[in-house]
Design an enzyme around this catalytic site. Structure first.
Site, PDB file in Angstrom:
ATOM      1  N   ASP A  92      74.890  38.633  22.520  1.00 22.60           N
ATOM      2  CA  ASP A  92      73.531  38.696  21.991  1.00 22.60           C
ATOM      3  C   ASP A  92      72.538  38.784  23.140  1.00 22.60           C
ATOM      4  O   ASP A  92      72.841  38.425  24.280  1.00 22.60           O
ATOM      5  CB  ASP A  92      73.235  37.478  21.108  1.00 22.60           C
ATOM      6  N   ASP A 123      71.042  40.064  31.258  1.00 20.94           N
ATOM      7  CA  ASP A 123      71.423  38.868  30.494  1.00 20.94           C
ATOM      8  C   ASP A 123      71.933  39.264  29.112  1.00 20.94           C
ATOM      9  O   ASP A 123      71.166  39.336  28.173  1.00 20.94           O
ATOM     10  CB  ASP A 123      70.212  37.951  30.376  1.00 20.94           C
ATOM     11  N   GLU A 157      74.278  32.720  22.058  1.00 18.33           N
ATOM     12  CA  GLU A 157      73.831  31.926  23.212  1.00 18.33           C
ATOM     13  C   GLU A 157      72.313  31.878  23.325  1.00 18.33           C
ATOM     14  O   GLU A 157      71.737  30.846  23.690  1.00 18.33           O
ATOM     15  CB  GLU A 157      74.449  32.503  24.490  1.00 18.33           C
ATOM     16  N   ASP A 181      77.521  34.936  33.185  1.00 14.67           N
ATOM     17  CA  ASP A 181      76.089  34.953  32.885  1.00 14.67           C
ATOM     18  C   ASP A 181      75.287  35.138  34.179  1.00 14.67           C
ATOM     19  O   ASP A 181      75.808  34.991  35.287  1.00 14.67           O
ATOM     20  CB  ASP A 181      75.683  33.661  32.168  1.00 14.67           C
ATOM     21  N   HIS A 395      65.412  38.414  30.059  1.00 13.44           N
ATOM     22  CA  HIS A 395      64.380  38.238  29.032  1.00 13.44           C
ATOM     23  C   HIS A 395      63.089  38.975  29.374  1.00 13.44           C
ATOM     24  O   HIS A 395      62.115  38.888  28.624  1.00 13.44           O
ATOM     25  CB  HIS A 395      64.056  36.758  28.801  1.00 13.44           C
TER      26      HIS A 395
END
Length: 449
Positions: A92, A123, A157, A181, A395
């Protein structure tokens, strides 16, 4: 396993990097944003097909409707005696938000000046793509791994959901785990995060006109506004937060990183009533050497002491609800902490393989965010965070990742997977034979006869 073969596979990464780009482009094209989530079925089916083509036995199983996990195993030729490795990544991505700031379609991979742009590149679809490409090249070369290689492509996550946690609850074992990650190819542990709800509830609902009889002498009503009582508890949390900042610390974290954030407050029902219920949603950050049960117990103990000093709260103490399996379903989450054992054989071997590819040792330390790695560590699996991509790009609007870093990461992981899975397990100390002890036991047995 010959370093010559590993070197050849690493050269294939350079020669066939267009395939890595194509693989990442396929992953980015699936808009698996969370929230809203419940949208990973197709991409997980794609991941499962990729793993099956590389000799894994994948299983697709539902965590939430429309959001399945993929777990897969490639059985080693000598599973019982050689080291197993678990590779973990979440599929995700963070929500996109207002598109006006994006220069490109976030779900269409774009290459520009050595960087790959698209939502999830840093990410962490970049990490997942690199792992899938690494195991593909290993399989195509016919490399036989003696230890088991396991793969987890998990959901949830970004919204604190139970993707990796569900894997551990189903039974999850390995001698070492790498969570790919975002870490900029540094080897990391992490602190932990837990959210909680503090609730103050009045047993009686009073009309606003009764307030005067609650707050003035002779009023005769032992009632209270739960909002005002919550204010006392918030002050108590601030006092405890300052105490934590003074009395606790951990290398790799700035002083006072262990915060208690009063994030959301909900209380009262209408202006015509005295607030009979107030709920406070808090977020607690704690250090790698702490677990969430201990930290939440400290918070509860302190707030109950604050309540005990108030005549009304003493009779109506706050209630607590901690964590949850989903920020979307339950408005609660847990990310367990993870200490980094720099002396572990897996950390040492990965360090050596990283240095062989990049010429310098990887940085080691603590992630400034949280990942699913804590759940694997909590399950008893020695685990690290080690992935491509920079945290400041995660993000972000126009999210991107360096292709050079993605290629280097793939090369390191090829070497590490082959090397680790072809080394014998370390025997537990109690199983290592001691000839002198064996002789002593034999003599004791003879005397007993």
């Amino acid at each position: 396993m010959s370093d010559l073969l590993i070197g050849e596979l690493q050269s294939q990464v350079e020669k066939r990097q267009a395939e890595l780009v194509e693989l990442l482009a396929e992953l980015v094209a699936f808009p698996t944003v969370s929230p809203p989530a419940r949208n990973t079925q197709q991409v997980q089916e794609y991941v499962a097909r990729q793993l099956a083509a590389s000799g894994f036995q994948p299983e697709l199983w539902e965590v939430y409707p429309g959001d399945p996990n993929v777990t897969a195993i490639k059985q080693g030729t000598h599973s019982n005696t050689y080291r197993s490795l678990l590779l973990n990544g979440h599929i995700d991505v963070a929500e996109v938000g207002d598109l006006t700031g994006w220069k490109r379609n976030p779900f269409e991979l774009t290459l520009d000046n050595g960087r790959a742009y698209g939502r999830g590149t840093a990410d962490m679809k970049g990490g997942v793509a690199a792992l899938l490409f690494a195991v593909k090249l290993i399989a195509e070369a016919g490399v036989q791994l003696k230890g088991d290689l396991l793969f987890q492509s998990v959901i949830g996550e970004e919204a604190g959901e139970a993707g990796t946690r569900a894997c551990t609850e189903r039974g999850c074992e390995a001698d070492f785990a790498v969570v790919a990650d975002t870490s900029g190819m540094a080897i990391q542990g992490q602190g932990g995060v837990i959210t909680g709800w503090v609730t103050v509830q009045s047993p009686v609902t009073y009309h606003d006109a009764m307030r005067a009889r609650m707050i003035h002498a002779g009023g005769g009503i032992h009632g209270a506004s739960t909002i005002e009582k919550m204010a006392k508890l918030i002050a108590g949390l601030q006092e405890l937060e300052r105490h934590f900042a003074i009395t606790k610390s951990y290398p790799g974290f700035a002083p006072g990183s262990n915060t208690i954030n009063p994030a959301v407050i909900e209380g009262g029902r209408h202006a015509a009533f005295i607030a009979d219920k107030c709920e406070l949603w808090i977020t607690v950050h704690f250090y790698p050497n702490e677990d969430y049960e201990t930290v939440t117990a400290e918070i509860e103990e302190h707030l109950l002491a604050v309540a005990a000093s108030d005549p009304w709260l003493r009779l109506h103490p706050p209630a607590f609800r901690w964590g949850g399996r989903s920020m979307l379903e339950e408005r609660g989450e847990i990310f367990p902490s993870l200490e980094l054992d720099e002396q572990h054989a897996g950390v040492k071997l990965l360090t050596a393989r990283h240095q062989m590819v990049l010429g310098t040792a990887p940085e080691k330390g603590m992630s400034q965010t949280v990942t699913d790695a804590g759940w694997l560590g909590r399950a008893g699996i020695p685990t690290i965070i080690y992935g491509p991509g920079q945290l400041e790009d995660a993000h972000a609007v126009n999210e991107s990742i360096s292709m050079r870093e993605l290629i280097d990461y793939t090369k390191v992981m090829i070497a590490f997977i082959i090397d680790w899975c072809n080394r014998e397990k370390e025997q537990p100390a109690e199983q290592v034979r001691n000839p002198q002890k064996d002789l002593f036991s034999t003599l004791q047995g003879s005397e007993a006869k």
